[in-house]
Design an enzyme around this catalytic site. Structure first.
Site, mmCIF file in Angstrom:
data_model
loop_
_atom_site.group_PDB
_atom_site.id
_atom_site.type_symbol
_atom_site.label_atom_id
_atom_site.label_comp_id
_atom_site.label_asym_id
_atom_site.label_seq_id
_atom_site.Cartn_x
_atom_site.Cartn_y
_atom_site.Cartn_z
ATOM 1 N N HIS A 94 0.579 -15.383 -17.428
ATOM 2 C CA HIS A 94 0.525 -16.569 -16.750
ATOM 3 C C HIS A 94 0.531 -16.433 -15.337
ATOM 4 C CE1 HIS A 94 0.694 -20.838 -16.131
ATOM 5 N NE2 HIS A 94 0.176 -20.967 -17.301
ATOM 6 N N ASP A 131 -1.263 -20.397 -25.386
ATOM 7 C CA ASP A 131 -2.634 -20.148 -26.154
ATOM 8 C C ASP A 131 -2.300 -19.206 -27.150
ATOM 9 O OD1 ASP A 131 -4.277 -21.881 -24.920
ATOM 10 O OD2 ASP A 131 -4.280 -20.443 -23.260
HETATM 11 N N1 ACO Z 1 -3.420 -8.196 -20.826
HETATM 12 C C1 ACO Z 1 -3.302 -7.064 -20.061
HETATM 13 N N2 ACO Z 1 -2.744 -7.072 -18.824
HETATM 14 C C2 ACO Z 1 -2.904 -8.181 -18.244
HETATM 15 C C3 ACO Z 1 -2.727 -9.604 -18.860
HETATM 16 C C4 ACO Z 1 -3.064 -9.675 -20.253
HETATM 17 N N3 ACO Z 1 -3.065 -10.816 -20.888
HETATM 18 N N4 ACO Z 1 -2.675 -10.380 -18.061
HETATM 19 C C5 ACO Z 1 -2.470 -9.809 -16.696
HETATM 20 N N5 ACO Z 1 -2.594 -8.456 -17.144
HETATM 21 C C6 ACO Z 1 -2.359 -7.297 -16.013
HETATM 22 C C7 ACO Z 1 -3.506 -7.291 -14.818
HETATM 23 O O1 ACO Z 1 -4.231 -6.233 -15.318
HETATM 24 C C8 ACO Z 1 -3.048 -6.874 -13.785
HETATM 25 O O2 ACO Z 1 -2.709 -5.553 -13.955
HETATM 26 P P1 ACO Z 1 -2.575 -4.276 -12.596
HETATM 27 O O3 ACO Z 1 -1.644 -4.902 -11.777
HETATM 28 O O4 ACO Z 1 -2.571 -3.332 -13.228
HETATM 29 O O5 ACO Z 1 -3.961 -4.563 -11.961
HETATM 30 C C9 ACO Z 1 -1.705 -7.486 -13.905
HETATM 31 O O6 ACO Z 1 -1.204 -7.769 -15.205
HETATM 32 C C10 ACO Z 1 -1.687 -8.800 -13.082
HETATM 33 O O7 ACO Z 1 -2.680 -9.883 -13.443
HETATM 34 P P2 ACO Z 1 -3.556 -10.872 -12.739
HETATM 35 O O8 ACO Z 1 -4.979 -10.816 -13.338
HETATM 36 O O9 ACO Z 1 -3.495 -10.515 -11.088
HETATM 37 O O10 ACO Z 1 -2.453 -12.097 -13.083
HETATM 38 P P3 ACO Z 1 -3.009 -13.567 -12.670
HETATM 39 O O11 ACO Z 1 -2.046 -14.423 -12.379
HETATM 40 O O12 ACO Z 1 -4.274 -13.721 -11.703
HETATM 41 O O13 ACO Z 1 -3.622 -13.934 -14.076
HETATM 42 C C11 ACO Z 1 -4.091 -14.988 -16.307
HETATM 43 C C12 ACO Z 1 -3.103 -14.937 -15.119
HETATM 44 C C13 ACO Z 1 -5.442 -15.015 -15.825
HETATM 45 C C14 ACO Z 1 -3.712 -15.964 -17.140
HETATM 46 C C15 ACO Z 1 -3.985 -13.381 -17.004
HETATM 47 O O14 ACO Z 1 -2.585 -13.104 -17.416
HETATM 48 C C16 ACO Z 1 -4.813 -13.482 -17.978
HETATM 49 O O15 ACO Z 1 -6.089 -12.924 -18.089
HETATM 50 N N6 ACO Z 1 -4.423 -13.535 -19.404
HETATM 51 C C17 ACO Z 1 -5.220 -13.586 -20.539
HETATM 52 C C18 ACO Z 1 -5.953 -14.877 -20.687
HETATM 53 C C19 ACO Z 1 -5.067 -15.918 -21.018
HETATM 54 O O16 ACO Z 1 -4.094 -15.855 -22.094
HETATM 55 N N7 ACO Z 1 -5.152 -17.017 -20.381
HETATM 56 C C20 ACO Z 1 -4.523 -18.180 -20.673
HETATM 57 C C21 ACO Z 1 -3.527 -18.757 -19.448
HETATM 58 S S1 ACO Z 1 -2.634 -20.098 -19.802
HETATM 59 C C22 ACO Z 1 -3.607 -21.446 -19.465
HETATM 60 O O17 ACO Z 1 -4.327 -21.462 -18.730
HETATM 61 C C23 ACO Z 1 -3.466 -22.504 -20.469
#
Ligand code: ACO
Length: 429
Positions: free
Chosen positions: A307, A364
């Site tokens: 998140h 979610d």
């Molecule tokens: N699975 C695996 N790796 C992940 C995940 C995940 N679900 N989420 C983040 N990471 C990793 C990224 O690859 C990144 O790794 P790195 O440092 O090696 O490059 C690191 O964690 C940081 O991730 P970001 O994408 O920069 O974090 P951001 O804050 O932008 O993303 C997000 C948040 C979009 C929710 C992300 O965690 C994600 O894609 N989760 C899966 C989708 C999801 O469940 N979305 C619902 C969110 S809740 C809502 O909106 C109601």
């Protein structure tokens, strides 16, 4: 405590005012930065940018805290219900009994949509995604209810708010009925908000459909848990569109479209699809987690994890995990998806990849499993999130239009394209 922050740029120093929130967050007010220094800030995804002052929702992502108007989400989920919580978000206070009764009655008596709205659905392909229909129909409400579009007239705003909260479940249920070729069911005024929605989804004219009280309560809690989440992508979109003085229906339609994406409201659909895909391969999740960790393909993530704000647990996920066990027990559903989700969660929470990145289950991770156990098809999931999030969007829109500091939202950029060059005639290229 300092009330200014000093920056130095090209040998010049500048003091910027410091803003403090009621729960202690600190912001540096850069409103005069460009005027006084010629520079702007760069913050892709706005992760460090406070776009406004807001008194609606407080999140402490490090501690896993979520409060609506100061009240912890756990207390609201236990003791309140969706329409009361909607009033809390909209008005700032828990309503007195009489005000709540009046609000609920207004909602009940606005649930029907204009008959001509029904004909819209005939024009949509049967396979259309319900979020596309939902966004289109919400936007079209401004054509049917043009008598309540003046945002400076509080009575008109109030009528638009009642119309939106009342009609959205009808609009969503119609999109489902359209997709499966069943007749639309009119709302029933003797049912509560969530029960009426389930009735419009699952009843047919051929026989009575009895809404299970526990299932209706679960649906209501799911709506409540989604009701607001401060400056998330869709709420920020509603504020941004509304900042141009676009009417409430247009602003909310933009929020619906923003919520559609799999990184935001589409994530619970993505969770169920991911779990089904893992089960189909016979894997217990470890192969899939390896792919996630190795970033085997663009976008392969453990959906429902991580998140932007919560870097500890998401308090909504805890409540939903408990609800998930209760609902599956109630509907006597088999539990392979839930079993797999629990297993994945346990593995991930012990894994260095997820620990070091502070990735925990979000709202979610379990909500999709509950919804599919209730018989709701996956592509309808984000439309249910839309019903839940609506009071939050409206509260943000309303707060913004009354905020004396609010301005047209218009970020700047750092230009990285070519510097000035001359036009080349087509024969010379
Ligand atoms: N699975 C695996 N790796 C992940 C995940 C995940 N679900 N989420 C983040 N990471 C990793 C990224 O690859 C990144 O790794 P790195 O440092 O090696 O490059 C690191 O964690 C940081 O991730 P970001 O994408 O920069 O974090 P951001 O804050 O932008 O993303 C997000 C948040 C979009 C929710 C992300 O965690 C994600 O894609 N989760 C899966 C989708 C999801 O469940 N979305 C619902 C969110 S809740 C809502 O909106 C109601």
């Amino acid at each position: 405590m300092a009330d200014t922050a000093r920056i130095a740029l090209d040998g010049k120093e500048l003091d910027l005012p410091v803003v403090r929130g009621s729960a202690g967050e600190v912001g540096i007010d850069i409103a005069a930065l460009r005027r006084d220094s010629g520079a702007i800030t760069v913050d892709p995804g706005y992760a460090n940018t406070g776009s406004c002052r807001s008194a609606i929702t407080f999140i402490d992502g490090e501690q896993g805290v979520l409060r609506y108007r100061g009240i912890p989400i756990e207390q609201l989920a236990e003791r309140s219900h969706f329409l009361e919580t909607a009033m809390l978000l909209l008005d700032g206070e828990l309503p007195a009994r009489e005000a709540l009764g009046s609000f609920m009655s207004h909602i009940t008596y606005h649930t029907m949509v204009h008959e001509d709205v029904r004909s819209f659905y005939e024009g949509f392909p049967k396979r259309a995604h319900p979020m596309a229909i939902c966004g289109a129909v919400v936007g079209a409400l401004s054509t049917f209810y043009s008598d309540s579009l003046d945002m400076h007239d509080e009575r008109q705003v109030e009528i638009s708010i009642h119309r939106l909260i009342a009609k959205l479940p009808t609009i969503v249920a119609y999109s489902y009925k359209h997709s499966i070729g069943q007749p639309f069911m009119y709302p029933r005024n003797d049912l509560g908000y969530a029960a009426n929605f389930l009735h419009m989804m699952f009843a047919t004219p051929c026989e009575d459909y009895v809404v299970d009280a526990q299932i209706a309560r679960t649906m209501d809690t799911i709506f409540l848990l989604h009701a607001d989440h401060e400056q998330n992508c869709s709420a920020s979109t509603v504020r941004m569109v509304g900042s141009s003085m676009a009417n409430l229906f247009a602003s909310i339609a933009a929020g619906v479209h923003a919520l559609w994406g799999p990184l935001h409201g589409g994530a619970n659909q993505a969770v169920v699809e991911m779990l089904r895909q893992i089960l189909a391969t016979g894997d217990r999740g470890s192969d899939y987690l390896d792919k996630v960790k190795n970033k085997a393909a663009a976008g392969v993530r453990l959906m429902g994890f991580g998140h932007r704000v919560y870097k500890n647990f998401d308090p909504r996920a805890k409540i939903l995990k408990k609800l998930c066990f209760e609902v599956l027990d109630r509907v006597h559903a088999s539990t392979p998806l839930l079993d797999l989700a629990v297993e994945l969660e346990e593995i991930a929470l012990r894994d260095e990849y997820f620990i070091s990145r502070k990735l925990y289950p979000n709202v979610d991770f379990y909500s999709g499993i509950i919804l599919q156990a209730l018989g709701i098809p996956v592509d309808m999931f984000p439309t249910l999130f839309t019903i839940g999030r609506l009071p939050g969007w409206i509260a943000h829109w309303h707060e913004m239009i009354r905020d004396p500091d609010a301005r047209l939202a218009r970020p700047r950029q750092i230009y990285t394209g070519p510097t000035q060059r001359d036009y080349v005639a087509i024969d010379d290229r």
